[in-house]
Design a protein around this motif. Structure first.
Motif, short mmCIF file in Angstrom:
data_model
loop_
_atom_site.label_atom_id
_atom_site.label_comp_id
_atom_site.label_asym_id
_atom_site.label_seq_id
_atom_site.Cartn_x
_atom_site.Cartn_y
_atom_site.Cartn_z
N LYS A 80 0.81 -1.21 0.00
CA LYS A 80 0.00 0.00 0.00
C LYS A 80 0.85 1.27 0.00
N ILE A 81 2.17 1.07 0.10
CA ILE A 81 3.06 2.22 0.21
C ILE A 81 4.14 2.13 -0.87
N GLY A 82 4.10 3.05 -1.82
CA GLY A 82 5.12 3.06 -2.87
C GLY A 82 6.39 3.72 -2.37
N MET A 83 7.53 3.30 -2.93
CA MET A 83 8.82 3.86 -2.51
C MET A 83 9.68 4.13 -3.73
N ILE A 84 10.12 5.37 -3.86
CA ILE A 84 11.00 5.79 -4.94
C ILE A 84 12.35 6.16 -4.35
N PHE A 85 13.43 5.63 -4.96
CA PHE A 85 14.77 5.87 -4.44
C PHE A 85 15.57 6.76 -5.39
N GLN A 86 16.66 7.31 -4.88
CA GLN A 86 17.58 8.08 -5.72
C GLN A 86 18.17 7.21 -6.83
N SER A 87 18.61 6.00 -6.45
CA SER A 87 19.04 5.03 -7.47
C SER A 87 17.78 4.34 -7.96
N PHE A 88 17.61 4.24 -9.24
CA PHE A 88 16.32 3.87 -9.80
C PHE A 88 15.93 2.41 -9.54
N ASN A 89 16.92 1.56 -9.22
CA ASN A 89 16.65 0.14 -8.94
C ASN A 89 15.92 -0.55 -10.09
N LEU A 90 16.41 -0.31 -11.29
CA LEU A 90 15.82 -0.92 -12.49
C LEU A 90 16.75 -1.98 -13.06
N VAL A 91 16.16 -2.92 -13.80
CA VAL A 91 16.95 -3.90 -14.54
C VAL A 91 17.18 -3.30 -15.92
N THR A 92 18.35 -2.74 -16.13
CA THR A 92 18.57 -1.90 -17.31
C THR A 92 18.64 -2.66 -18.63
N ARG A 93 18.90 -3.97 -18.57
CA ARG A 93 19.03 -4.73 -19.82
C ARG A 93 17.71 -5.29 -20.33
N THR A 94 16.63 -4.98 -19.63
CA THR A 94 15.31 -5.45 -20.08
C THR A 94 14.44 -4.26 -20.45
N SER A 95 13.25 -4.54 -20.93
CA SER A 95 12.36 -3.49 -21.42
C SER A 95 11.75 -2.68 -20.28
N VAL A 96 11.25 -1.52 -20.65
CA VAL A 96 10.58 -0.64 -19.70
C VAL A 96 9.37 -1.34 -19.09
N ILE A 97 8.53 -1.95 -19.93
CA ILE A 97 7.31 -2.56 -19.41
C ILE A 97 7.63 -3.74 -18.49
N HIS A 98 8.70 -4.46 -18.77
CA HIS A 98 9.08 -5.57 -17.89
C HIS A 98 9.44 -5.04 -16.51
N ASN A 99 10.12 -3.90 -16.45
CA ASN A 99 10.47 -3.31 -15.16
C ASN A 99 9.23 -2.88 -14.38
N VAL A 100 8.23 -2.42 -15.07
CA VAL A 100 6.99 -2.02 -14.40
C VAL A 100 6.22 -3.25 -13.93
N LEU A 101 6.19 -4.28 -14.75
CA LEU A 101 5.48 -5.51 -14.41
C LEU A 101 6.06 -6.21 -13.18
N VAL A 102 7.33 -5.94 -12.89
CA VAL A 102 7.96 -6.53 -11.71
C VAL A 102 7.18 -6.22 -10.43
N SER A 103 6.45 -5.10 -10.43
CA SER A 103 5.68 -4.73 -9.24
C SER A 103 4.60 -5.74 -8.91
N PHE A 104 4.22 -6.58 -9.88
CA PHE A 104 3.16 -7.57 -9.66
C PHE A 104 3.69 -8.94 -9.24
N VAL A 105 5.00 -9.12 -9.21
CA VAL A 105 5.58 -10.42 -8.89
C VAL A 105 5.07 -10.99 -7.56
N PRO A 106 4.96 -10.19 -6.49
CA PRO A 106 4.47 -10.77 -5.23
C PRO A 106 3.06 -11.36 -5.32
N GLU A 107 2.29 -10.92 -6.30
CA GLU A 107 0.91 -11.40 -6.43
C GLU A 107 0.81 -12.68 -7.26
N LEU A 108 1.86 -13.04 -7.97
CA LEU A 108 1.79 -14.15 -8.92
C LEU A 108 1.90 -15.51 -8.25
#
Length: 258
Positions: A80-108
């Motif tokens: 319920k609480i989003g967190m944004i960091f100074q370091s983006f914590n992204l997987v840079t070698r994959t697509s933008v949408i894949h990085n966003v979809l990672v937010s749903f992993v705990p639900e899968l």
């Protein structure tokens, strides 16, 4: 509602990071937390989503006493609480949408996690989040092909996709150039105003805090030394937060800018 009641945070080495913290933050506020490096700004924010445990007092978020949560309760609470960091914590070698979809992993379920098989609804939510921050056209590009500002927007979209009630941001524009920083701050302001989402931001740039936030919380040596409307911040207030002389230089520049 977020409520700190006489909260203290003390580290095992005896250092007191927070003391006598008494704050109430209402739904939908845009709050900037400012102060010198090491004052306790990041610690304050990270206590809200239980990244740091408090040592004493009470921290209540939406009628939940955060310190009493255990195991799965903590994971569900953090959704319920989003967190944004100074370091983006992204997987840079994959697509933008894949990085966003990672937010749903705990639900899968396990098999979807293994296969990376997201549902149509999750993909729709990911694309909607990218649209909300203005980079829908970048959905299928690799993250390492994006600018720093665009990468921070990907991180913001990833957080939006989980539909949080509260957005925490820990120095989200510290590594960005001034123009890009304002673009990202514009995104935070739109999210706050259009979605009525609470935004609490630890920010080093006083001028941006004064320009975008509605409320300023000043931290000095682990204590709240100012809590009020942005319009009430003057040089005396900045002297209290940062100290007089050279330490207050940033504050003077901020006031002259605004």
């Amino acid at each position: 509602m977020i409520e700190f009641i006489d909260v203290e945070k003390k580290y095992p080495n005896g250092m007191v990071a927070l003391q006598h913290i008494n704050l109430s933050i209402d739904d939908g506020e845009f709050v900037a937390v400012i102060g010198l490096s090491g004052a306790g700004k990041s610690t304050l924010i990270r206590c809200i989503n239980r990244m740091h445990d408090i040592s004493s007092g009470k921290l209540i978020v939406d009628e939940i006493e955060v310190a009493k949560l255990k195991g799965k309760e903590i994971r569900n609470f953090r959704r319920k609480i989003g967190m944004i960091f100074q370091s983006f914590n992204l997987v840079t070698r994959t697509s933008v949408i894949h990085n966003v979809l990672v937010s749903f992993v705990p639900e899968l379920p396990f098999w979807r996690k293994v296969l990376g098989a997201y549902t149509k609804d999750q993909k729709r939510k990911a694309l909607t989040a990218l649209d909300q921050v203005g980079i829908l056209d970048k959905a299928y590009e690799r993250v390492d092909q994006l600018s720093g500002g665009q990468q921070q927007r990907v991180a913001l979209a990833r957080t939006l996709a989980q539909n949080p009630a509260i957005m925490l941001a820990d120095e989200p524009v510290a590594s960005l150039d001034p123009v890009t920083a304002r673009q990202v701050m514009d995104d935070f302001k739109k999210i706050n105003q259009r979605m009525k989402m609470t935004v609490i931001m630890n920010i080093h740039h006083v001028e941006l805090a004064l320009e975008y936030a509605d409320r300023i919380i000043g931290i000095r040596k682990g204590e709240v030394v100012f809590d009020g409307s942005t319009k009430d911040v003057n040089q005396n207030v900045l002297d209290i937060i940062y100290g007089k002389g050279q330490q207050a230089k940033e504050g003077r520049e901020a006031l002259s800018y605004v």
